[in-house]
Scaffold this motif. Structure first.
Motif, PDB file in Angstrom:
ATOM      1  N   THR A  17     -11.460 -23.449  22.283  1.00  0.00           N
ATOM      2  CA  THR A  17     -11.200 -24.248  23.487  1.00  0.00           C
ATOM      3  C   THR A  17     -10.202 -23.587  24.440  1.00  0.00           C
ATOM      4  O   THR A  17     -10.160 -23.927  25.615  1.00  0.00           O
ATOM      5  CB  THR A  17     -10.664 -25.647  23.108  1.00  0.00           C
ATOM      6  N   SER A  18      -9.396 -22.647  23.939  1.00  0.00           N
ATOM      7  CA  SER A  18      -8.416 -22.018  24.830  1.00  0.00           C
ATOM      8  C   SER A  18      -8.972 -20.760  25.510  1.00  0.00           C
ATOM      9  O   SER A  18      -8.268 -20.086  26.238  1.00  0.00           O
ATOM     10  CB  SER A  18      -7.136 -21.683  24.067  1.00  0.00           C
ATOM     11  N   TYR A  19     -10.231 -20.450  25.231  1.00  0.00           N
ATOM     12  CA  TYR A  19     -10.855 -19.246  25.809  1.00  0.00           C
ATOM     13  C   TYR A  19     -11.799 -19.612  26.948  1.00  0.00           C
ATOM     14  O   TYR A  19     -12.408 -20.671  26.946  1.00  0.00           O
ATOM     15  CB  TYR A  19     -11.629 -18.496  24.707  1.00  0.00           C
ATOM     16  N   GLN A  20     -11.908 -18.747  27.930  1.00  0.00           N
ATOM     17  CA  GLN A  20     -12.841 -18.971  29.039  1.00  0.00           C
ATOM     18  C   GLN A  20     -13.741 -17.731  29.225  1.00  0.00           C
ATOM     19  O   GLN A  20     -13.255 -16.609  29.201  1.00  0.00           O
ATOM     20  CB  GLN A  20     -12.048 -19.226  30.316  1.00  0.00           C
ATOM     21  N   LEU A  21     -15.037 -17.993  29.392  1.00  0.00           N
ATOM     22  CA  LEU A  21     -16.049 -16.926  29.478  1.00  0.00           C
ATOM     23  C   LEU A  21     -15.698 -15.881  30.541  1.00  0.00           C
ATOM     24  O   LEU A  21     -15.373 -16.225  31.678  1.00  0.00           O
ATOM     25  CB  LEU A  21     -17.400 -17.572  29.815  1.00  0.00           C
ATOM     26  N   LEU A  22     -15.799 -14.625  30.137  1.00  0.00           N
ATOM     27  CA  LEU A  22     -15.391 -13.516  31.003  1.00  0.00           C
ATOM     28  C   LEU A  22     -16.515 -12.481  31.082  1.00  0.00           C
ATOM     29  O   LEU A  22     -17.184 -12.210  30.092  1.00  0.00           O
ATOM     30  CB  LEU A  22     -14.132 -12.866  30.409  1.00  0.00           C
ATOM     31  N   ILE A  23     -16.699 -11.900  32.275  1.00  0.00           N
ATOM     32  CA  ILE A  23     -17.569 -10.731  32.412  1.00  0.00           C
ATOM     33  C   ILE A  23     -16.745  -9.603  32.999  1.00  0.00           C
ATOM     34  O   ILE A  23     -15.899  -9.834  33.871  1.00  0.00           O
ATOM     35  CB  ILE A  23     -18.821 -11.014  33.284  1.00  0.00           C
ATOM     36  N   ARG A  24     -16.934  -8.398  32.466  1.00  0.00           N
ATOM     37  CA  ARG A  24     -16.274  -7.202  33.005  1.00  0.00           C
ATOM     38  C   ARG A  24     -17.354  -6.190  33.383  1.00  0.00           C
ATOM     39  O   ARG A  24     -18.235  -5.905  32.570  1.00  0.00           O
ATOM     40  CB  ARG A  24     -15.422  -6.528  31.917  1.00  0.00           C
TER      41      ARG A  24
END
Ligand code: ZN
Length: 338
Positions: free
Chosen positions: A288-295
């Motif tokens: 729950t403390s993570y948010q989807l990321l794209i690099r």
């Protein structure tokens, strides 16, 4: 835990090749990533780029590959029945199937289009919308019978410098019950940040970056696009998807936003005579403390005198280098975004 933008100024001084009293000073900047505390080295010079590479001969010679329309249904493997009784999953022009040479528990490939080769300015938003939709469908179906497979990357390796031996545009979708190193660092640091601050790191970072206005590109819906303070690759552009940690919960609007951001970045790379790139979406369920990321990063372009961009710094010193000042990249790439 505070979001801090720490940097060290380094400088190399020397006299010109033919001597004289003039002193030439070349700066280098070492930046510390506010979340992972990883160091990046920003080099302020770059070798001049060559002209655009002509891929017509290479395309002609490699046409009719395993991903080309006449072969893809004959030569690629099929999913287990639990995932797809039809064997493969298609949406529009994108088609997903297991990787013949997997590197994990669930290793799949999504062929993005019927075209054997595309220049970076020919990738369209529709093509990524379909490719991401197939990826999401594969992940959802896999997780419905194996919920332990929580850690997924959706990545693209484009052209030989990006690590792909096949020209035909495709994605790699890899899922496991354990995270990769990068996912582990992201999760651990996001959890620590949340425990200390009671807020999500990525939301707080976006707020600060928006206020500073130097590295924030724009938002497309609830996907926030920005340039990293301490990039881990060349011309790195990031997108953070507000309200989601896993790609499986995205709706059509977020999928379109991601696709448009990828295409905008690739058009910028094309105009800079770059031709090879990588991207990774880090999709993690149940955190729950993570948010989807794209690099998204560019690689040294394929050209007649190809130069590998991983030196002893990257492979043996674990110190990543970039050759454009992030704030400069942000200024240059902003007009490419809708
Ligand atoms: Zn092909």
């Amino acid at each position: 835990m505070e979001i801090k933008f720490e940097r060290f100024h380094l400088q190399s001084d020397f006299r010109p090749p033919l001597g004289g009293s003039e002193v030439i000073s070349i700066p280098t900047e070492v930046r510390i990533d506010p979340l992972t505390k990883r160091r990046s080295r920003i080099i302020t010079w770059a070798l001049p780029l060559q002209d655009k590479f002509d891929f017509s001969k290479m395309t002609q010679e490699s046409k009719g590959c395993i991903f080309c329309p006449e072969n893809v249904l004959q030569k690629t493997p099929q999913f287990l029945n639990e995932i797809s009784s039809e064997g493969r999953i298609s949406i529009g022009g994108a088609i997903g199937f297991p990787n013949l040479y997997p590197a994990g528990t669930y290793g799949s490939v999504v062929v993005l289009c019927r075209d054997h080769f595309l220049n970076l300015n020919q990738f369209t938003s529709e093509l990524y919308e379909e490719g991401l939709s197939v990826s999401i469908e594969m992940i959802k179906r896999t997780m419905s019978f194996d919920p332990d497979a929580r850690y997924w990357q959706i990545s693209q390796n484009f052209l030989l410098p990006g690590g792909s031996s096949i020209l035909h545009p495709h994605l790699q979708v890899i899922g496991d019950p354990i995270p990769t190193n990068e996912m582990g660092w992201l999760i651990d640091n996001c959890i620590n940040y949340y425990q200390e601050n009671g807020t999500l790191y990525w939301n707080d970072l976006i707020k600060i970056e928006k206020g500073l206005g130097k590295r924030y590109i724009t938002n497309i819906g609830n996907v926030h696009w920005f340039v990293s303070f301490a990039p881990i690759g060349f011309n790195e552009v990031c997108g953070s998807v507000e309200g989601h940690g896993s790609i499986t919960t995205l709706g059509q609007e977020e999928i379109v936003s991601l696709a448009r951001g990828i295409v905008s970045t690739l058009k910028y790379y094309y105009d800079k005579n770059l031709n090879s790139f990588n991207f990774s979406l880090y999709s993690i369920s149940g955190e729950t403390s993570y948010q989807l990321l794209i690099r998204i990063i560019s690689r040294t372009p394929f050209q007649s005198n190809y130069l590998n961009d991983c030196t002893s710094f990257e492979v043996l010193q674990s110190e990543l280098t970039a050759n454009i000042i992030p704030e400069e990249l942000c200024r240059e790439i902003r007009p490419y975004f809708p």
